[in-house]
Design a protein around this motif. Structure first.
Motif, mmCIF file in Angstrom:
data_model
loop_
_atom_site.group_PDB
_atom_site.id
_atom_site.type_symbol
_atom_site.label_atom_id
_atom_site.label_comp_id
_atom_site.label_asym_id
_atom_site.label_seq_id
_atom_site.Cartn_x
_atom_site.Cartn_y
_atom_site.Cartn_z
ATOM 1 N N ALA A 159 0.833 -1.207 0.000
ATOM 2 C CA ALA A 159 0.000 0.000 0.000
ATOM 3 C C ALA A 159 0.868 1.258 0.000
ATOM 4 O O ALA A 159 0.574 2.233 -0.714
ATOM 5 C CB ALA A 159 -0.929 -0.010 1.213
ATOM 6 N N ALA A 160 1.945 1.232 0.785
ATOM 7 C CA ALA A 160 2.867 2.375 0.790
ATOM 8 C C ALA A 160 3.494 2.577 -0.583
ATOM 9 O O ALA A 160 3.728 3.718 -1.005
ATOM 10 C CB ALA A 160 3.955 2.160 1.841
ATOM 11 N N ALA A 161 3.782 1.481 -1.284
ATOM 12 C CA ALA A 161 4.371 1.598 -2.624
ATOM 13 C C ALA A 161 3.432 2.332 -3.572
ATOM 14 O O ALA A 161 3.863 3.204 -4.349
ATOM 15 C CB ALA A 161 4.698 0.207 -3.170
ATOM 16 N N TYR A 162 2.136 1.995 -3.511
ATOM 17 C CA TYR A 162 1.164 2.687 -4.362
ATOM 18 C C TYR A 162 1.101 4.174 -4.029
ATOM 19 O O TYR A 162 1.106 5.031 -4.926
ATOM 20 C CB TYR A 162 -0.216 2.067 -4.202
ATOM 21 N N TRP A 163 1.032 4.499 -2.737
ATOM 22 C CA TRP A 163 0.856 5.893 -2.344
ATOM 23 C C TRP A 163 2.118 6.714 -2.581
ATOM 24 O O TRP A 163 2.041 7.903 -2.935
ATOM 25 C CB TRP A 163 0.426 5.968 -0.879
ATOM 26 N N ILE A 164 3.294 6.129 -2.373
ATOM 27 C CA ILE A 164 4.543 6.852 -2.655
ATOM 28 C C ILE A 164 4.614 7.224 -4.132
ATOM 29 O O ILE A 164 4.960 8.352 -4.500
ATOM 30 C CB ILE A 164 5.760 5.996 -2.249
ATOM 31 N N SER A 173 6.182 20.105 -8.182
ATOM 32 C CA SER A 173 7.544 20.620 -8.034
ATOM 33 C C SER A 173 8.614 19.584 -8.331
ATOM 34 O O SER A 173 9.793 19.910 -8.393
ATOM 35 C CB SER A 173 7.745 21.155 -6.606
ATOM 36 N N VAL A 174 8.228 18.336 -8.505
ATOM 37 C CA VAL A 174 9.177 17.263 -8.799
ATOM 38 C C VAL A 174 9.049 16.907 -10.275
ATOM 39 O O VAL A 174 7.958 16.580 -10.742
ATOM 40 C CB VAL A 174 8.905 16.027 -7.917
ATOM 41 N N PRO A 175 10.146 16.964 -11.045
ATOM 42 C CA PRO A 175 10.031 16.702 -12.487
ATOM 43 C C PRO A 175 9.774 15.245 -12.834
ATOM 44 O O PRO A 175 9.241 14.956 -13.900
ATOM 45 C CB PRO A 175 11.389 17.161 -13.041
ATOM 46 N N ALA A 176 10.168 14.329 -11.948
ATOM 47 C CA ALA A 176 9.992 12.899 -12.228
ATOM 48 C C ALA A 176 9.487 12.203 -10.978
ATOM 49 O O ALA A 176 9.835 12.577 -9.856
ATOM 50 C CB ALA A 176 11.302 12.261 -12.689
ATOM 51 N N ALA A 177 8.656 11.189 -11.171
ATOM 52 C CA ALA A 177 8.123 10.433 -10.041
ATOM 53 C C ALA A 177 9.226 9.592 -9.405
ATOM 54 O O ALA A 177 10.195 9.204 -10.058
ATOM 55 C CB ALA A 177 6.971 9.545 -10.500
ATOM 56 N N LYS A 178 9.076 9.314 -8.127
ATOM 57 C CA LYS A 178 10.058 8.494 -7.417
ATOM 58 C C LYS A 178 9.928 7.028 -7.817
ATOM 59 O O LYS A 178 8.854 6.554 -8.171
ATOM 60 C CB LYS A 178 9.877 8.646 -5.911
ATOM 61 N N THR A 179 11.046 6.329 -7.721
ATOM 62 C CA THR A 179 11.082 4.913 -8.100
ATOM 63 C C THR A 179 11.012 3.981 -6.899
ATOM 64 O O THR A 179 11.052 2.765 -7.079
ATOM 65 C CB THR A 179 12.361 4.613 -8.890
ATOM 66 N N ALA A 180 10.913 4.537 -5.685
ATOM 67 C CA ALA A 180 10.904 3.676 -4.489
ATOM 68 C C ALA A 180 9.696 2.739 -4.497
ATOM 69 O O ALA A 180 9.797 1.565 -4.129
ATOM 70 C CB ALA A 180 10.910 4.527 -3.229
ATOM 71 N N GLY A 181 8.529 3.254 -4.904
ATOM 72 C CA GLY A 181 7.330 2.420 -4.940
ATOM 73 C C GLY A 181 7.463 1.268 -5.914
ATOM 74 O O GLY A 181 7.085 0.129 -5.614
ATOM 75 N N LEU A 182 8.009 1.524 -7.097
ATOM 76 C CA LEU A 182 8.200 0.459 -8.075
ATOM 77 C C LEU A 182 9.207 -0.576 -7.574
ATOM 78 O O LEU A 182 9.087 -1.761 -7.872
ATOM 79 C CB LEU A 182 8.671 1.044 -9.408
ATOM 80 N N THR A 183 10.198 -0.124 -6.822
ATOM 81 C CA THR A 183 11.177 -1.059 -6.265
ATOM 82 C C THR A 183 10.512 -2.019 -5.281
ATOM 83 O O THR A 183 10.789 -3.225 -5.287
ATOM 84 C CB THR A 183 12.310 -0.292 -5.572
ATOM 85 N N ALA A 261 9.607 0.312 -16.543
ATOM 86 C CA ALA A 261 9.082 1.594 -16.060
ATOM 87 C C ALA A 261 10.083 2.293 -15.137
ATOM 88 O O ALA A 261 10.272 3.512 -15.225
ATOM 89 C CB ALA A 261 7.760 1.369 -15.342
ATOM 90 N N LYS A 262 10.724 1.527 -14.264
ATOM 91 C CA LYS A 262 11.703 2.123 -13.349
ATOM 92 C C LYS A 262 12.903 2.673 -14.117
ATOM 93 O O LYS A 262 13.380 3.786 -13.823
ATOM 94 C CB LYS A 262 12.164 1.069 -12.337
#
Length: 336
Positions: A159-164, A173-183, A261-262
């Motif tokens: 669930a945290a991965a989806y929300w992150i 303000s962030v040009p690219a989404a974080k990859t922590a959730g996909l990891t 995707a990552k």
């Protein structure tokens, strides 16, 4: 008269003095010896600036600034889409229903009665109701706490991965989404792949052992019925084996999609299209889960109905996410 210049007596004929007719003498130049600087040996030199000393300094590591490409915008739009938000919400709700269902298990006696009411009359003599009741009671009492803790850890991380992923993609303000959730999703997919591979091997081993045990016994008048049971179990093992193969392929495809995707989110390179095999399996799983909702309601009670319905909806959403991902790549001219 006398010369006012040299003091001589002037000639009587009125001619000028002798000193006036002599050539002018050059002025004497006075030579002054230059002052030699005093050298004081043994004493430190005064007003001496030493050249700067350059010492080897360790190189400073600066973060690599990757260029922002249109791929980042497409991926941000996908992970910030309403469909992905609905998936994150529904996954969290499904996790809540799983925990509730684990905290309020069904009475083992009810489950035993439901099982025996659906068994053929001949098979009711093979399985003892008391043994089945004891086994179910021990399993429920021994696994309830562990199941809840496991769900809180694994389900909470997913669930945290989806929300992150959603929150980082929604942040302007962030040009690219974080990859922590996909990891995190990738790690759990790898764990599922390993577990299912082990289950596949175990299924084959148990089928062989069970088949050899049934074939080597003489059941007398029950030979015909045991033959039917043997055929039924072998068929069930074969079906289960085939299902496991498809699930292994499914998880491998999911891992490949997450890797693509990552990598695209990190480098800005165009990702590969999502596998349509994954979408088809998701829709098939949704159909199977829909029909199993009623069976779970009869066997475990109506508390399992919300859990089953959210599972059906999640499988449908997973398939729709695959289709939407490919559609967004196609509309952006990035499909390959």
């Amino acid at each position: 008269m006398y010369c006012t210049n040299c003091g001589r007596k002037l000639p009587e004929d009125g001619s000028p003095c002798v000193c006036r007719r002599q050539p002018a003498q050059p002025e004497q130049q006075t030579y002054t010896q230059p002052v030699q600087p005093q050298q004081n040996y043994g004493a430190p030199a005064q007003n001496f600036q030493a050249p700067p000393q350059y010492y080897a300094q360790p190189p400073v590591q600066y973060p690599v600034q990757r260029p922002i490409t249109p791929v980042h915008g497409v991926l941000k739009s996908f992970f910030a889409s309403p469909l992905f938000l609905i998936t994150a919400i529904l996954f969290s709700v499904n996790l809540l229903f799983q925990i509730i269902a684990s905290l309020f298990p069904q009475d083992p006696a009810y489950i035993v009665n439901q099982i025996y009411s659906n068994l053929p009359y001949e098979m009711q003599f093979i399985i003892s109701p008391g043994d089945l009741y004891s086994a179910l009671s021990d399993a429920q009492s021994g696994t309830t706490v562990g199941t809840v803790i496991g769900m809180l850890i694994t389900g909470g991380l997913m669930a945290a991965a989806y929300w992150i992923t959603y929150i980082s993609a929604k942040n302007p303000s962030v040009p690219a989404a974080k990859t922590a959730g996909l990891t995190i999703m990738k790690v759990f997919s790898i764990i599922n792949l390993v577990v299912m591979s082990f289950a596949e091997v175990l299924c084959v081993v148990l089928a062989v052992i069970f088949g050899v045990a049934l074939a080597g016994n003489d059941y007398g008048y029950m030979d015909e019925m045991m033959s039917v049971i043997f055929v039924f179990l072998i068929a069930a093992c074969i079906i289960g084996f085939v299902v496991l193969i498809f699930e292994i392929i499914y998880e491998a495809k999911v891992i490949k999609m997450l890797n693509s995707a990552k990598n695209a989110m990190l480098t800005g390179m165009i990702p590969n299209k999502a596998s349509m095999f994954v979408a088809v399996i998701c829709f098939i799983s949704a159909a199977v889960s829909f029909f199993s909702v009623f069976g779970d309601a009869v066997l475990y009670g109506w508390i399992r109905v919300p859990l089953g319905l959210t599972s059906v909806a999640l499988n449908v959403l997973y398939g729709l996410l695959v289709l939407q991902f490919n559609k967004m790549l196609k509309n952006a001219g990035m499909a390959r």
